[in-house]
Design a protein around this motif. Sequence first.
Motif, PDB file in Angstrom:
ATOM      1  N   UNK A 146      19.176  10.727  66.498  1.00  0.00           N
ATOM      2  CA  UNK A 146      19.228   9.309  65.984  1.00  0.00           C
ATOM      3  C   UNK A 146      17.940   9.070  64.887  1.00  0.00           C
ATOM      4  N   UNK A 147      17.120   9.953  64.786  1.00  0.00           N
ATOM      5  CA  UNK A 147      16.226   9.664  63.810  1.00  0.00           C
ATOM      6  C   UNK A 147      16.601  10.511  62.384  1.00  0.00           C
ATOM      7  N   UNK A 148      17.826  11.184  62.495  1.00  0.00           N
ATOM      8  CA  UNK A 148      18.112  11.808  61.240  1.00  0.00           C
ATOM      9  C   UNK A 148      17.641  13.124  61.161  1.00  0.00           C
ATOM     10  N   UNK A 149      17.015  13.614  62.091  1.00  0.00           N
ATOM     11  CA  UNK A 149      16.168  14.827  61.844  1.00  0.00           C
ATOM     12  C   UNK A 149      16.552  16.051  62.364  1.00  0.00           C
ATOM     13  N   UNK A 150      17.899  15.892  62.738  1.00  0.00           N
ATOM     14  CA  UNK A 150      18.525  17.158  63.307  1.00  0.00           C
ATOM     15  C   UNK A 150      19.614  17.661  62.392  1.00  0.00           C
TER      16      UNK A 150
END
Length: 448
Positions: A330-334
């Motif tokens: 959801x944070x765009x960090x995966x």
Amino acid sequence: MMNWEQLLSLKRFGDKNKRLRKEQNETRLGFEVDYDRIIFSSAFRSLQDKTQVIPLSKTDFVHTRLTHSLEVSVVGRSLGRLAGQKILEKHPHLNTIHGYQMNDFGAIVAAAALAHDIGNPPFGHSGEKAIGEYFSLGNGIRFKEKLSAKEYEDLIKFEGNANGFKILTENRPGIEGGLRLSYATLGAFTKYPKESLPYKPSRNIGDKKFGIFQTEKHIFEDISKELGLKKIRTGENIAFARHPLAFLVEAADDICYTIIDFEDGINLGLIDEEYALEYLIKLVKNSINTSKYNSLTTTADRLSYLRALAINTLITEAVELFLKNEEAILAGEFHHSLFDKSSYEAQIKDIIKISVERIYQSEEVINKEIAGYKMLSHLLETYTQAFLPDENTPDSNFNKLVRRSVPKLVLPEGQSLYTSLIQICSFTASLTDGNTVASFNKYKGNNI
């Protein structure tokens, strides 16, 4: 941080008012309408005669793009429902306030998975390379100086994913917004939410390829704004973090091509049965019922049992990985595919390695891909010469006949060279394997 309420948007192209989940007709939900529209589209039907593993195969064992897409969709539905159940437990307001149900997640992933190959050219990845290399190495290089860097990159790296997004969303006379799917489904469909340039700027999985031609850039910008996708590049080079459910669509595809292409190789005799069964047993060793397995008397039944168990095993793990990494996603960090983090990574790599060596690089596949490559290159030359002739060359009768032979390919007056070239490429990509052979023979004069 992206949020699920926006990500689950029911909005469709042209909507003036917000579609609320609580106001949906439960007998035919908006996300289920997406699935129906894809199923009944001509682009989806054409997948019945497009390569999955073996081009132009006459065996009933082998999967086409259509059967593969249906299976990916079934797996995707399971992944979505299982993940959706846990997401609703973690974020109860999605249900109590907005009315979302577990099956909504399943329906979105199922529809996006159903469409995931809809833009692929005939003859698999060899078809993509044939289109791209016509413009980088073939006679199509004559257009380079007349195009911008991004426009030319779209052509030389022609991408089935971007073509799929085009098919699902492009405006045509009398048909605004393509299939008019929900923005949630279009977001989940887009595995690579970026333009063709910069090319592979990072090791982020979303940067591996591109998913948007310049012709649909404005459409994707509207969709990303509605969904609240996180921008990861701004300015002239747009790129966004993936819609979280795109990870589940990708996982469904990974599961099916890993296991089912392997099964096709066994059924075709390209992989030794006993040898292959050992590799599948390694994958499911923690869940296999040994007594049941030993009671099966035929190799086909043993293979079927192991295949079902392997798919179920990978579904369970994919959902666990998704939920474990939900906040980072959801944070765009995966920045990885789910199976890059799999505890079965070694077993999956072994199976894929055998598939590459025994199936994808088999003589039958290579010979047919060579033929497909030459045919698609010839068709592109034929179409570009007929529809975009050199201004200093008289229009030939052959070119006039070619234009009459493809009434579906209409280039409106006044549109840009780039738009016309993308249209020609998309039309060529829409051909089935059989159509490609027939068209090639027609233009070569081999039908008489």
